[in-house]
Design a protein around this motif. Structure first.
Motif, PDB file in Angstrom:
ATOM      1  N   LEU A 174      62.995 -16.658  81.729  1.00 44.08           N
ATOM      2  CA  LEU A 174      63.587 -16.448  80.404  1.00 44.08           C
ATOM      3  C   LEU A 174      62.812 -15.359  79.659  1.00 44.08           C
ATOM      4  O   LEU A 174      63.398 -14.515  78.978  1.00 44.08           O
ATOM      5  CB  LEU A 174      63.577 -17.757  79.608  1.00 44.08           C
ATOM      6  N   GLY A 175      61.475 -15.380  79.813  1.00 47.93           N
ATOM      7  CA  GLY A 175      60.661 -14.328  79.200  1.00 47.93           C
ATOM      8  C   GLY A 175      61.012 -12.954  79.745  1.00 47.93           C
ATOM      9  O   GLY A 175      61.122 -11.972  78.995  1.00 47.93           O
ATOM     10  N   LEU A 176      61.201 -12.864  81.070  1.00 50.48           N
ATOM     11  CA  LEU A 176      61.564 -11.589  81.685  1.00 50.48           C
ATOM     12  C   LEU A 176      62.924 -11.096  81.199  1.00 50.48           C
ATOM     13  O   LEU A 176      63.114  -9.904  80.920  1.00 50.48           O
ATOM     14  CB  LEU A 176      61.585 -11.728  83.210  1.00 50.48           C
ATOM     15  N   ILE A 177      63.881 -12.027  81.086  1.00 47.32           N
ATOM     16  CA  ILE A 177      65.229 -11.647  80.651  1.00 47.32           C
ATOM     17  C   ILE A 177      65.207 -11.154  79.202  1.00 47.32           C
ATOM     18  O   ILE A 177      65.785 -10.106  78.873  1.00 47.32           O
ATOM     19  CB  ILE A 177      66.200 -12.835  80.801  1.00 47.32           C
ATOM     20  N   TYR A 178      64.535 -11.880  78.337  1.00 50.13           N
ATOM     21  CA  TYR A 178      64.484 -11.458  76.929  1.00 50.13           C
ATOM     22  C   TYR A 178      63.724 -10.142  76.772  1.00 50.13           C
ATOM     23  O   TYR A 178      64.025  -9.342  75.879  1.00 50.13           O
ATOM     24  CB  TYR A 178      63.870 -12.556  76.067  1.00 50.13           C
ATOM     25  N   THR A 179      62.748  -9.902  77.655  1.00 50.56           N
ATOM     26  CA  THR A 179      62.069  -8.604  77.644  1.00 50.56           C
ATOM     27  C   THR A 179      63.052  -7.496  78.004  1.00 50.56           C
ATOM     28  O   THR A 179      63.081  -6.436  77.361  1.00 50.56           O
ATOM     29  CB  THR A 179      60.894  -8.599  78.637  1.00 50.56           C
ATOM     30  N   LYS A 180      63.871  -7.729  79.042  1.00 50.96           N
ATOM     31  CA  LYS A 180      64.880  -6.749  79.446  1.00 50.96           C
ATOM     32  C   LYS A 180      65.870  -6.487  78.310  1.00 50.96           C
ATOM     33  O   LYS A 180      66.369  -5.372  78.147  1.00 50.96           O
ATOM     34  CB  LYS A 180      65.649  -7.252  80.681  1.00 50.96           C
ATOM     35  N   LYS A 181      66.179  -7.539  77.531  1.00 44.70           N
ATOM     36  CA  LYS A 181      67.149  -7.418  76.452  1.00 44.70           C
ATOM     37  C   LYS A 181      66.504  -6.924  75.148  1.00 44.70           C
ATOM     38  O   LYS A 181      67.174  -6.848  74.122  1.00 44.70           O
ATOM     39  CB  LYS A 181      67.804  -8.785  76.205  1.00 44.70           C
ATOM     40  N   ASN A 182      65.203  -6.598  75.229  1.00 41.79           N
ATOM     41  CA  ASN A 182      64.455  -6.135  74.053  1.00 41.79           C
ATOM     42  C   ASN A 182      64.438  -7.165  72.922  1.00 41.79           C
ATOM     43  O   ASN A 182      64.305  -6.807  71.748  1.00 41.79           O
ATOM     44  CB  ASN A 182      65.014  -4.800  73.523  1.00 41.79           C
ATOM     45  N   GLU A 183      64.547  -8.432  73.284  1.00 43.67           N
ATOM     46  CA  GLU A 183      64.413  -9.506  72.304  1.00 43.67           C
ATOM     47  C   GLU A 183      62.988 -10.042  72.417  1.00 43.67           C
ATOM     48  O   GLU A 183      62.727 -11.100  72.990  1.00 43.67           O
ATOM     49  CB  GLU A 183      65.465 -10.587  72.555  1.00 43.67           C
ATOM     50  N   HIS A 184      62.051  -9.283  71.862  1.00 49.20           N
ATOM     51  CA  HIS A 184      60.638  -9.516  72.127  1.00 49.20           C
ATOM     52  C   HIS A 184      60.099 -10.815  71.550  1.00 49.20           C
ATOM     53  O   HIS A 184      59.198 -11.425  72.123  1.00 49.20           O
ATOM     54  CB  HIS A 184      59.820  -8.323  71.616  1.00 49.20           C
ATOM     55  N   SER A 185      60.621 -11.245  70.405  1.00 49.89           N
ATOM     56  CA  SER A 185      60.117 -12.490  69.815  1.00 49.89           C
ATOM     57  C   SER A 185      60.458 -13.686  70.706  1.00 49.89           C
ATOM     58  O   SER A 185      59.640 -14.597  70.874  1.00 49.89           O
ATOM     59  CB  SER A 185      60.688 -12.689  68.408  1.00 49.89           C
ATOM     60  N   LYS A 186      61.660 -13.674  71.306  1.00 50.19           N
ATOM     61  CA  LYS A 186      62.043 -14.751  72.218  1.00 50.19           C
ATOM     62  C   LYS A 186      61.241 -14.680  73.515  1.00 50.19           C
ATOM     63  O   LYS A 186      60.823 -15.706  74.059  1.00 50.19           O
ATOM     64  CB  LYS A 186      63.541 -14.681  72.520  1.00 50.19           C
ATOM     65  N   ASN A 207      52.192  -9.613  81.964  1.00 51.48           N
ATOM     66  CA  ASN A 207      53.448  -9.517  81.223  1.00 51.48           C
ATOM     67  C   ASN A 207      53.251  -9.845  79.740  1.00 51.48           C
ATOM     68  O   ASN A 207      53.817  -9.183  78.863  1.00 51.48           O
ATOM     69  CB  ASN A 207      54.486 -10.469  81.830  1.00 51.48           C
ATOM     70  N   LEU A 208      52.450 -10.864  79.462  1.00 50.80           N
ATOM     71  CA  LEU A 208      52.211 -11.234  78.068  1.00 50.80           C
ATOM     72  C   LEU A 208      51.399 -10.154  77.346  1.00 50.80           C
ATOM     73  O   LEU A 208      51.680  -9.812  76.193  1.00 50.80           O
ATOM     74  CB  LEU A 208      51.483 -12.583  78.011  1.00 50.80           C
ATOM     75  N   ALA A 209      50.397  -9.604  78.027  1.00 49.12           N
ATOM     76  CA  ALA A 209      49.589  -8.535  77.418  1.00 49.12           C
ATOM     77  C   ALA A 209      50.454  -7.320  77.100  1.00 49.12           C
ATOM     78  O   ALA A 209      50.340  -6.722  76.019  1.00 49.12           O
ATOM     79  CB  ALA A 209      48.451  -8.148  78.352  1.00 49.12           C
ATOM     80  N   LEU A 210      51.323  -6.930  78.020  1.00 51.23           N
ATOM     81  CA  LEU A 210      52.209  -5.778  77.789  1.00 51.23           C
ATOM     82  C   LEU A 210      53.179  -6.061  76.641  1.00 51.23           C
ATOM     83  O   LEU A 210      53.502  -5.172  75.844  1.00 51.23           O
ATOM     84  CB  LEU A 210      52.977  -5.448  79.065  1.00 51.23           C
ATOM     85  N   LEU A 211      53.645  -7.306  76.562  1.00 47.92           N
ATOM     86  CA  LEU A 211      54.548  -7.671  75.473  1.00 47.92           C
ATOM     87  C   LEU A 211      53.838  -7.583  74.127  1.00 47.92           C
ATOM     88  O   LEU A 211      54.403  -7.082  73.147  1.00 47.92           O
ATOM     89  CB  LEU A 211      55.083  -9.091  75.697  1.00 47.92           C
ATOM     90  N   TYR A 212      52.592  -8.055  74.083  1.00 46.61           N
ATOM     91  CA  TYR A 212      51.811  -7.939  72.844  1.00 46.61           C
ATOM     92  C   TYR A 212      51.664  -6.469  72.442  1.00 46.61           C
ATOM     93  O   TYR A 212      51.688  -6.132  71.246  1.00 46.61           O
ATOM     94  CB  TYR A 212      50.428  -8.557  73.016  1.00 46.61           C
ATOM     95  N   LEU A 213      51.483  -5.580  73.430  1.00 45.60           N
ATOM     96  CA  LEU A 213      51.396  -4.157  73.121  1.00 45.60           C
ATOM     97  C   LEU A 213      52.689  -3.666  72.476  1.00 45.60           C
ATOM     98  O   LEU A 213      52.673  -2.898  71.512  1.00 45.60           O
ATOM     99  CB  LEU A 213      51.102  -3.350  74.383  1.00 45.60           C
ATOM    100  N   CYS A 214      53.834  -4.102  73.018  1.00 41.77           N
ATOM    101  CA  CYS A 214      55.140  -3.711  72.458  1.00 41.77           C
ATOM    102  C   CYS A 214      55.271  -4.172  71.007  1.00 41.77           C
ATOM    103  O   CYS A 214      55.912  -3.506  70.188  1.00 41.77           O
ATOM    104  CB  CYS A 214      56.274  -4.320  73.278  1.00 41.77           C
ATOM    105  N   LEU A 215      54.675  -5.319  70.702  1.00 45.11           N
ATOM    106  CA  LEU A 215      54.764  -5.891  69.358  1.00 45.11           C
ATOM    107  C   LEU A 215      53.672  -5.363  68.429  1.00 45.11           C
ATOM    108  O   LEU A 215      53.615  -5.739  67.257  1.00 45.11           O
ATOM    109  CB  LEU A 215      54.680  -7.420  69.440  1.00 45.11           C
ATOM    110  N   GLY A 216      52.781  -4.511  68.975  1.00 40.49           N
ATOM    111  CA  GLY A 216      51.694  -3.964  68.163  1.00 40.49           C
ATOM    112  C   GLY A 216      50.559  -4.937  67.926  1.00 40.49           C
ATOM    113  O   GLY A 216      49.724  -4.715  67.041  1.00 40.49           O
ATOM    114  N   GLU A 217      50.516  -6.004  68.714  1.00 43.48           N
ATOM    115  CA  GLU A 217      49.446  -7.000  68.565  1.00 43.48           C
ATOM    116  C   GLU A 217      48.331  -6.655  69.552  1.00 43.48           C
ATOM    117  O   GLU A 217      48.122  -7.310  70.560  1.00 43.48           O
ATOM    118  CB  GLU A 217      50.007  -8.405  68.791  1.00 43.48           C
TER     119      GLU A 217
END
Length: 285
Positions: A174-186, A207-217
């Protein structure tokens, strides 16, 4: 020929199998290395018989090619095992008490062979209400995800989540899918849940570290990534690097605890293979 082989190899290893096949089709008389990659690309999309025919035709042109002879031997052995297993499972379908178990096993076998349409058909052939089975919905989600049918995959993974909210593999996809859909909070919600339930699951920390980068965290990204233990492969990579062989000095890899370690410093790349996760993270961090 060498450039063609390398390009086809890159397409294959990036799992762009259909592009690899289209590229190789441009050559009227491909050499054995290209024929070998063509065979692998057919296997990559689950077309084992096409792979078998490719090797057969290749050996008619190059009967002494060791790479094609070895590939044919391995493929025929795999096909024999697959066909025997499939035949046994299909026979078991006639037994009502074994039917459901056999359909799941046939679906799993098809999925392993990258025959995702077949795997979905086997799963969907199971009688009863699919909405009540976590495992079946998860398997159907995997098949759809592998076919890049993202919305269908999301539907099945959400059904599985409703039945078992803390299932780690389901939350990961689900995390991978929401990443693909650019729904980063989900995506963040599901990746953080996986990291909490099973911090060593697959590549969750990357994956979580890269997502945090996308969110500026940024600090969170470094905190998560710094928890990755250095593997024996990474240590081996360092010792086999050209830098070490020429200088006799063991490179001092940063501990990845903070971006401050890199401020005003020159970073020397000593190896890529085996250090891919670190390089990928640092490119964005």
């Amino acid at each position: 020929p060498a450039a063609a082989y390398y390009l086809a190899t890159i397409l294959h290893f990036e799992e762009r199998h259909k592009e690899a096949l289209a590229f190789i089709a441009q050559f009227s008389s491909p050499e054995p290395p290209l024929i070998f990659i063509k065979n692998l690309s057919y296997q990559g999309i689950g077309e084992l018989e096409e792979a078998k025919e490719t090797l057969h035709e290749g050996l008619q042109l190059f009967p002494k090619s060791s790479i094609l002879l070895k590939a044919q031997e391995e493929l025929l052995d795999d096909l024999k095992k697959v066909n025997e297993e499939k035949e046994a499972l299909e026979k078991a379908l006639d037994n009502p008490t074994e039917r459901e178990k056999s359909l799941i096993a046939l679906g799993d076998l098809s999925y392993t062979l990258r025959q995702y349409i077949s795997s979905s058909k086997y799963y969907q052939s199971i009688k009863g209400d699919l909405s009540g089975s976590v495992e079946l919905n998860y398997r159907l989600g995997l098949s759809c995800f592998s076919e890049d049918k993202i919305e269908d995959a999301l539907k099945y993974f959400l059904k599985a989540e409703n039945l078992e909210p803390n299932a780690v593999p389901n939350n990961y996809f689900l995390g991978l899918i929401y990443t693909k859909k650019n729904e980063h909070s989900k995506a963040k919600e599901h990746f953080e849940k996986v990291n909490k339930l099973n911090p060593n699951y697959l590549s969750i920390k990357l994956n979580l570290a890269l997502l945090y980068l996308c969110l500026g965290e940024w600090d969170k990204a470094w905190d998560v990534f710094s928890l990755r233990p250095r593997s024996s492969l990474e240590e081996k990579t360092i010792l086999q690097s050209e830098f070490y062989k020429k200088s006799g000095e063991k490179p001092n890899l940063p501990s990845f605890t903070s971006y401050k370690e890199f401020l005003n410093k020159k970073v020397i790349l000593v190896a890529e293979q085996g250090l891919g996760d670190q390089l990928f993270f640092l490119r964005f961090a």
